[in-house]
Design a protein around this motif. Structure first.
Motif, PDB file in Angstrom:
ATOM      1  N   GLN A  63       1.004  -1.067   0.124  1.00 32.60           N
ATOM      2  CA  GLN A  63       0.035   0.059   0.028  1.00 32.60           C
ATOM      3  C   GLN A  63       0.928   1.333   0.032  1.00 32.60           C
ATOM      4  O   GLN A  63       0.551   2.259  -0.693  1.00 32.60           O
ATOM      5  N   ASN A  64       1.965   1.339   0.896  1.00 34.04           N
ATOM      6  CA  ASN A  64       2.609   2.377   0.885  1.00 34.04           C
ATOM      7  C   ASN A  64       3.600   2.765  -0.270  1.00 34.04           C
ATOM      8  O   ASN A  64       3.719   3.859  -0.754  1.00 34.04           O
ATOM      9  N   LEU A  65       4.254   1.611  -0.864  1.00 31.94           N
ATOM     10  CA  LEU A  65       5.072   2.042  -2.050  1.00 31.94           C
ATOM     11  C   LEU A  65       4.024   2.597  -3.405  1.00 31.94           C
ATOM     12  O   LEU A  65       4.383   3.223  -3.939  1.00 31.94           O
ATOM     13  N   GLY A  85       3.423   6.722   4.609  1.00 27.80           N
ATOM     14  CA  GLY A  85       4.094   5.680   5.248  1.00 27.80           C
ATOM     15  C   GLY A  85       5.359   6.638   5.910  1.00 27.80           C
ATOM     16  O   GLY A  85       5.206   7.810   5.942  1.00 27.80           O
ATOM     17  N   ARG A  86       6.440   5.854   6.667  1.00 25.47           N
ATOM     18  CA  ARG A  86       7.382   6.547   7.148  1.00 25.47           C
ATOM     19  C   ARG A  86       8.263   7.351   6.031  1.00 25.47           C
ATOM     20  O   ARG A  86       8.182   6.849   5.000  1.00 25.47           O
ATOM     21  N   SER A  87       9.124   8.273   6.820  1.00 30.16           N
ATOM     22  CA  SER A  87      10.058   8.770   5.728  1.00 30.16           C
ATOM     23  C   SER A  87      11.109   7.675   5.370  1.00 30.16           C
ATOM     24  O   SER A  87      11.284   6.607   6.085  1.00 30.16           O
ATOM     25  N   VAL A 132      12.717   4.487   7.350  1.00 33.34           N
ATOM     26  CA  VAL A 132      12.283   2.843   6.949  1.00 33.34           C
ATOM     27  C   VAL A 132      13.722   2.291   6.812  1.00 33.34           C
ATOM     28  O   VAL A 132      13.858   0.975   7.056  1.00 33.34           O
ATOM     29  N   HIS A 133      14.790   2.926   6.016  1.00 30.37           N
ATOM     30  CA  HIS A 133      15.791   2.242   5.561  1.00 30.37           C
ATOM     31  C   HIS A 133      17.252   2.266   6.524  1.00 30.37           C
ATOM     32  O   HIS A 133      17.989   1.503   6.166  1.00 30.37           O
ATOM     33  N   THR A 134      16.928   3.074   7.583  1.00 34.83           N
ATOM     34  CA  THR A 134      18.044   3.107   8.500  1.00 34.83           C
ATOM     35  C   THR A 134      18.268   1.694   9.277  1.00 34.83           C
ATOM     36  O   THR A 134      17.447   1.070   9.679  1.00 34.83           O
TER      37      THR A 134
HETATM   38  C1  HEM Z   1      13.654   3.270  -5.290  1.00 38.11           C
HETATM   39  C2  HEM Z   1      14.050   2.554  -4.273  1.00 38.11           C
HETATM   40  C3  HEM Z   1      13.177   2.280  -3.124  1.00 38.11           C
HETATM   41  C4  HEM Z   1      12.370   2.910  -2.626  1.00 38.11           C
HETATM   42  C5  HEM Z   1      11.398   4.125  -3.559  1.00 38.11           C
HETATM   43  C6  HEM Z   1      11.621   2.562  -1.644  1.00 38.11           C
HETATM   44  C7  HEM Z   1      10.431   2.694  -0.859  1.00 38.11           C
HETATM   45  C8  HEM Z   1       9.836   2.062   0.145  1.00 38.11           C
HETATM   46  C9  HEM Z   1       8.714   2.318   1.030  1.00 38.11           C
HETATM   47  C10 HEM Z   1       7.696   3.409   0.258  1.00 38.11           C
HETATM   48  C11 HEM Z   1       8.481   1.584   2.044  1.00 38.11           C
HETATM   49  C12 HEM Z   1       7.427   1.311   3.061  1.00 38.11           C
HETATM   50  C13 HEM Z   1       7.608   2.315   4.064  1.00 38.11           C
HETATM   51  C14 HEM Z   1       6.488   2.117   5.283  1.00 38.11           C
HETATM   52  O1  HEM Z   1       5.589   0.828   5.125  1.00 38.11           O
HETATM   53  O2  HEM Z   1       6.227   3.055   6.074  1.00 38.11           O
HETATM   54  C15 HEM Z   1       9.704   0.693   2.009  1.00 38.11           C
HETATM   55  C16 HEM Z   1       9.827  -0.157   2.949  1.00 38.11           C
HETATM   56  C17 HEM Z   1      10.949  -1.033   2.944  1.00 38.11           C
HETATM   57  N1  HEM Z   1      12.104  -1.193   2.235  1.00 38.11           N
HETATM   58 FE1  HEM Z   1      12.411   0.521   0.570  1.00 38.11          FE
HETATM   59  N2  HEM Z   1      12.576   1.597  -1.076  1.00 38.11           N
HETATM   60  C18 HEM Z   1      13.416   1.616  -2.018  1.00 38.11           C
HETATM   61  C19 HEM Z   1      14.650   0.477  -2.114  1.00 38.11           C
HETATM   62  C20 HEM Z   1      15.066  -0.363  -1.236  1.00 38.11           C
HETATM   63  C21 HEM Z   1      16.090  -1.263  -1.142  1.00 38.11           C
HETATM   64  C22 HEM Z   1      16.897  -1.313  -2.071  1.00 38.11           C
HETATM   65  C23 HEM Z   1      15.731  -2.255  -0.297  1.00 38.11           C
HETATM   66  C24 HEM Z   1      16.688  -3.344   0.512  1.00 38.11           C
HETATM   67  C25 HEM Z   1      17.366  -4.016  -0.615  1.00 38.11           C
HETATM   68  C26 HEM Z   1      14.725  -1.665   0.677  1.00 38.11           C
HETATM   69  C27 HEM Z   1      14.191  -2.324   1.781  1.00 38.11           C
HETATM   70  C28 HEM Z   1      13.045  -1.897   2.347  1.00 38.11           C
HETATM   71  C29 HEM Z   1      12.375  -2.894   3.435  1.00 38.11           C
HETATM   72  C30 HEM Z   1      12.853  -4.135   4.176  1.00 38.11           C
HETATM   73  C31 HEM Z   1      11.217  -2.125   3.771  1.00 38.11           C
HETATM   74  C32 HEM Z   1      10.211  -2.872   4.855  1.00 38.11           C
HETATM   75  C33 HEM Z   1      10.489  -2.004   6.217  1.00 38.11           C
HETATM   76  C34 HEM Z   1       9.553  -2.325   7.341  1.00 38.11           C
HETATM   77  O3  HEM Z   1       8.283  -2.581   7.080  1.00 38.11           O
HETATM   78  O4  HEM Z   1       9.919  -2.262   8.479  1.00 38.11           O
HETATM   79  N3  HEM Z   1      14.136  -0.520  -0.080  1.00 38.11           N
HETATM   80  N4  HEM Z   1      10.692   1.074   0.863  1.00 38.11           N
END
Ligand code: HEM
Length: 148
Positions: free
Chosen positions: A75-77, A93-95, A99-101
């Motif tokens: 949903q967030n993405l 969603g979170r910043s 999220v990625h820290t």
């Molecule tokens: C263009 C690149 C990326 C975008 C736009 C993006 C965006 C997002 C968004 C919108 C969320 C959801 C935030 C939320 O639920 O509050 C998310 C979660 C997450 N992202 Fe990314 N992300 C990107 C790249 C990556 C990469 C390269 C990785 C790891 C290889 C990654 C790992 C994660 C993980 C594990 C979550 C889930 C965190 C959780 O639910 O605790 N992301 N990301």
């Protein structure tokens, strides 16, 4: 100034203004159509769903996503890409930094995800031009996602 030369100058100015405003309108139109070109929210949701399958199938990045809330991520993405492409959505969603820290996302992991996003858009029939326009909007997020 002779009257004819004066008239010519005015005509040139009017033409220049028309061309410039034409360019601006084209720019805006393209911006507005990115959301349409991605298939609106339902098309974007399909792209994100396909992206999710590709992520969990890729050993280069799957481990990073272990234990995540799949529904929330979807949903967030979807909302984020919808908003970034000019659609009527708000990302709640979170910043990206928050999220990625702690994940220490590497360049190759970032590129792997971008590669899957491209393949997912390709499968959805999104044109190369629209794919590139979305990727361009994601580039500024790179420092908020990697090496944290
Ligand atoms: C263009 C690149 C990326 C975008 C736009 C993006 C965006 C997002 C968004 C919108 C969320 C959801 C935030 C939320 O639920 O509050 C998310 C979660 C997450 N992202 Fe990314 N992300 C990107 C790249 C990556 C990469 C390269 C990785 C790891 C290889 C990654 C790992 C994660 C993980 C594990 C979550 C889930 C965190 C959780 O639910 O605790 N992301 N990301």
């Amino acid at each position: 100034m002779p009257i004819l030369e004066h008239a010519r100058k005015i005509i040139s100015l009017v033409l220049l203004t028309a061309v410039l405003s034409g360019c601006a309108a084209t720019g805006n139109d393209r911006q507005d159509t990115l959301y349409q070109d991605l298939g609106e929210r339902s098309g974007i949701a399909d792209i994100v769903e396909d992206l999710l399958y590709r992520i969990v199938d890729d050993p280069r990045i799957a481990f990073q996503f272990r234990g995540m809330d799949v529904g929330q991520f979807h949903q967030n993405l979807t909302d984020q890409l919808c908003e970034l492409s000019g659609g009527p959505c708000s990302y709640t969603g979170r910043s990206m930094v928050e999220v990625h820290t702690g994940m220490n996302v590497t360049e190759s992991q970032f590129n792997a995800l971008a590669e899957h996003l491209i393949l997912a858009m390709e499968k959805q029939g999104v044109s190369t031009g629209a794919q590139n326009r979305l990727l361009k909007k994601l580039i500024p997020l790179h420092p908020e996602i990697t090496h944290l």
